[in-house]
Design a protein around this motif. Sequence first.
Motif, mmCIF file in Angstrom:
data_model
loop_
_atom_site.group_PDB
_atom_site.id
_atom_site.type_symbol
_atom_site.label_atom_id
_atom_site.label_comp_id
_atom_site.label_asym_id
_atom_site.label_seq_id
_atom_site.Cartn_x
_atom_site.Cartn_y
_atom_site.Cartn_z
ATOM 1 N N ILE A 197 7.157 -29.065 29.736
ATOM 2 C CA ILE A 197 6.957 -30.357 29.076
ATOM 3 C C ILE A 197 7.826 -31.422 29.730
ATOM 4 C CG2 ILE A 197 7.190 -31.589 26.898
ATOM 5 C CD1 ILE A 197 6.560 -29.022 25.443
ATOM 6 N N THR A 198 9.088 -31.091 29.986
ATOM 7 C CA THR A 198 9.979 -32.051 30.641
ATOM 8 C C THR A 198 9.511 -32.357 32.059
ATOM 9 O OG1 THR A 198 11.837 -31.254 29.323
ATOM 10 C CG2 THR A 198 12.358 -32.458 31.331
ATOM 11 N N ALA A 199 9.046 -31.335 32.779
ATOM 12 C CA ALA A 199 8.575 -31.547 34.147
ATOM 13 C C ALA A 199 7.339 -32.452 34.171
ATOM 14 C CB ALA A 199 8.271 -30.212 34.805
ATOM 15 N N ASP A 200 6.405 -32.221 33.256
ATOM 16 C CA ASP A 200 5.206 -33.075 33.206
ATOM 17 C C ASP A 200 5.571 -34.515 32.848
ATOM 18 O OD1 ASP A 200 3.679 -30.901 33.836
ATOM 19 O OD2 ASP A 200 3.066 -30.469 31.776
ATOM 20 N N ARG A 201 6.523 -34.679 31.931
ATOM 21 C CA ARG A 201 6.943 -36.041 31.577
ATOM 22 C C ARG A 201 7.596 -36.731 32.770
ATOM 23 N NH1 ARG A 201 10.274 -34.853 27.828
ATOM 24 N NH2 ARG A 201 8.733 -34.825 26.137
ATOM 25 N N ALA A 202 8.395 -35.995 33.530
ATOM 26 C CA ALA A 202 9.036 -36.586 34.707
ATOM 27 C C ALA A 202 8.001 -36.996 35.744
ATOM 28 C CB ALA A 202 10.026 -35.579 35.303
ATOM 29 N N ARG A 203 6.965 -36.177 35.934
ATOM 30 C CA ARG A 203 5.916 -36.537 36.896
ATOM 31 C C ARG A 203 5.170 -37.799 36.452
ATOM 32 N NH1 ARG A 203 5.118 -30.702 37.900
ATOM 33 N NH2 ARG A 203 3.881 -30.584 36.001
ATOM 34 N N ARG A 204 4.896 -37.887 35.153
ATOM 35 C CA ARG A 204 4.186 -39.083 34.657
ATOM 36 C C ARG A 204 5.038 -40.339 34.847
ATOM 37 N NH1 ARG A 204 2.687 -35.490 30.422
ATOM 38 N NH2 ARG A 204 4.348 -36.344 29.106
ATOM 39 N N GLN A 205 6.340 -40.235 34.623
ATOM 40 C CA GLN A 205 7.204 -41.400 34.801
ATOM 41 C C GLN A 205 7.240 -41.843 36.257
ATOM 42 O OE1 GLN A 205 10.993 -40.238 33.208
ATOM 43 N NE2 GLN A 205 10.322 -40.336 31.065
ATOM 44 N N LEU A 206 7.338 -40.899 37.176
ATOM 45 C CA LEU A 206 7.342 -41.264 38.592
ATOM 46 C C LEU A 206 6.003 -41.848 39.021
ATOM 47 C CD1 LEU A 206 9.284 -38.232 40.133
ATOM 48 C CD2 LEU A 206 10.154 -40.511 39.623
ATOM 49 N N ALA A 207 4.905 -41.288 38.489
ATOM 50 C CA ALA A 207 3.586 -41.824 38.828
ATOM 51 C C ALA A 207 3.409 -43.240 38.281
ATOM 52 C CB ALA A 207 2.500 -40.896 38.288
ATOM 53 N N LYS A 208 3.932 -43.496 37.078
ATOM 54 C CA LYS A 208 3.824 -44.840 36.493
ATOM 55 C C LYS A 208 4.608 -45.859 37.310
ATOM 56 C CE LYS A 208 4.527 -47.306 32.130
ATOM 57 N NZ LYS A 208 5.001 -47.174 30.718
ATOM 58 N N LYS A 209 5.721 -45.441 37.908
ATOM 59 C CA LYS A 209 6.534 -46.339 38.729
ATOM 60 C C LYS A 209 5.983 -46.496 40.140
ATOM 61 C CE LYS A 209 9.881 -47.327 35.869
ATOM 62 N NZ LYS A 209 10.262 -48.718 35.508
ATOM 63 N N GLY A 210 4.942 -45.747 40.488
ATOM 64 C CA GLY A 210 4.393 -45.811 41.841
ATOM 65 C C GLY A 210 5.176 -44.997 42.846
ATOM 66 N N LEU A 211 6.039 -44.100 42.373
ATOM 67 C CA LEU A 211 6.843 -43.274 43.271
ATOM 68 C C LEU A 211 6.196 -41.930 43.551
ATOM 69 C CD1 LEU A 211 10.335 -44.002 41.671
ATOM 70 C CD2 LEU A 211 9.298 -45.120 43.645
ATOM 71 N N LEU A 212 5.178 -41.561 42.783
ATOM 72 C CA LEU A 212 4.477 -40.287 42.961
ATOM 73 C C LEU A 212 2.976 -40.548 42.915
ATOM 74 C CD1 LEU A 212 4.366 -37.182 43.136
ATOM 75 C CD2 LEU A 212 4.525 -37.134 40.638
ATOM 76 N N HIS A 213 2.282 -40.101 43.937
ATOM 77 C CA HIS A 213 0.828 -40.253 44.017
ATOM 78 C C HIS A 213 0.216 -38.899 44.357
ATOM 79 C CE1 HIS A 213 0.840 -44.728 44.004
ATOM 80 N NE2 HIS A 213 2.017 -44.559 44.576
ATOM 81 N N THR A 214 -0.977 -38.685 43.847
ATOM 82 C CA THR A 214 -1.695 -37.426 44.067
ATOM 83 C C THR A 214 -3.127 -37.729 44.441
ATOM 84 O OG1 THR A 214 -0.311 -36.347 42.404
ATOM 85 C CG2 THR A 214 -2.299 -35.180 43.076
ATOM 86 N N THR A 215 -3.660 -36.962 45.364
ATOM 87 C CA THR A 215 -5.038 -37.151 45.791
ATOM 88 C C THR A 215 -5.678 -35.801 46.065
ATOM 89 O OG1 THR A 215 -6.475 -38.308 47.351
ATOM 90 C CG2 THR A 215 -4.507 -37.288 48.248
ATOM 91 N N LYS A 216 -7.011 -35.800 46.093
ATOM 92 C CA LYS A 216 -7.784 -34.621 46.477
ATOM 93 C C LYS A 216 -8.677 -34.988 47.640
ATOM 94 C CE LYS A 216 -7.960 -32.602 41.825
ATOM 95 N NZ LYS A 216 -8.853 -32.132 40.731
ATOM 96 N N TRP A 217 -8.855 -34.055 48.546
ATOM 97 C CA TRP A 217 -9.701 -34.310 49.695
ATOM 98 C C TRP A 217 -10.360 -33.010 50.109
ATOM 99 C CZ3 TRP A 217 -8.015 -32.104 54.480
ATOM 100 C CH2 TRP A 217 -6.739 -31.540 54.434
ATOM 101 N N ARG A 218 -11.410 -33.149 50.882
ATOM 102 C CA ARG A 218 -12.204 -32.002 51.318
ATOM 103 C C ARG A 218 -12.063 -31.823 52.822
ATOM 104 N NH1 ARG A 218 -16.285 -29.759 48.449
ATOM 105 N NH2 ARG A 218 -16.484 -31.636 47.189
ATOM 106 N N ASN A 219 -11.698 -30.622 53.241
ATOM 107 C CA ASN A 219 -11.516 -30.353 54.667
ATOM 108 C C ASN A 219 -12.859 -30.053 55.321
ATOM 109 O OD1 ASN A 219 -12.166 -27.794 53.817
ATOM 110 N ND2 ASN A 219 -10.175 -26.887 54.268
ATOM 111 N N PRO A 220 -12.906 -29.878 56.649
ATOM 112 C CA PRO A 220 -14.197 -29.629 57.311
ATOM 113 C C PRO A 220 -14.903 -28.382 56.815
ATOM 114 C CG PRO A 220 -12.542 -30.286 58.921
ATOM 115 C CD PRO A 220 -11.815 -30.096 57.630
ATOM 116 N N ALA A 221 -14.174 -27.412 56.270
ATOM 117 C CA ALA A 221 -14.802 -26.183 55.760
ATOM 118 C C ALA A 221 -15.362 -26.355 54.360
ATOM 119 C CB ALA A 221 -13.796 -25.037 55.775
#
Length: 305
Positions: free
Chosen positions: A61-85
């Motif tokens: 719970i604490t780890a998820d809250r920390a990730r949300r705070q960093l994402a809200k500040k623009g310090l943490l970003h996450t993306t998904k992408w598809r490789n050639p396979a």
Amino acid sequence: MLRNVIAPARGFTQIANSHIWDDDLSDSAFRLLVRALALSEAAARKTTVTELAAGLTGGRITADRARRQLAKKGLLHTTKWRNPAGQVRSESLVSSVPLRAEEAERIFAERRGVGGLGGVGGVDGRPGAGSRKVGRADVPSPGTVLPTGETLGEKTSSPLPVPPGPDGRLEAAGQLLLTLRRLDERLVLGSREAARLAPLAAEWLARGVSSAGLRHALTAGLPPQVKCPAALLRTRLLEKMPDHETDRLPVTLAICGDCERPFRVVAGEARCASCRSAAPVQPLQPEPERLGWRERVRLAAAGRC
């Protein structure tokens, strides 16, 4: 207040004072940010945000809250992408300065060496993985699932390697390890940690232990403090490894000839184990006939004659 500041010659991390005095960032979020920025480029490639957050006090719970705070500040970003396979990859970006979404996407594209991003465009013009707006997320949290086909590194062998069988026992063991956090929030494993422990857990399943029994063996009686969940689970998997199942004999029941209780016959016994281990009953001896005082006096007088 006095200060004694000595700049380190090496082994230090630069961080903006604005992050230090930002009251919107919790201590866990600040520590997660500093840990991520302290990694080298090679170590950052092999480490997920979830693995960095595993040592934070407070669990998932604490780890998820920390990730949300960093994402809200623009310090943490996450993306998904598809490789050639055609495989969907998940990737996280931790920045020392706040970044807008388009700036983070540009960095993602430059690091991958492609022109498109997951959700905007894929490799060779194919549509990317996109981002889910509604419904349940495909992964528990950013960067927690090992991409398909990814190598785990050099020191990933197990003392009991179990090849993936047709019943998918190895995959089931890995999923079971990842769900231990639901029973105890301290047992948070990264995808690579779960992959390294999966052969040991699969060996338990191969020896006849049920999934519920394996969960109980790994989560029952945990110490008050769990500093390294992976090391604790590895020790339990090795130390408590059950023996291989032997051929089971058919169950034969009989009635004990002494106590008339049912018991399981192993080698043709006629009595139960309790009756066989009990001390043999001695037959009652008849008590000697008691003589009156007249007979005793007569016998005494006869003895003196």
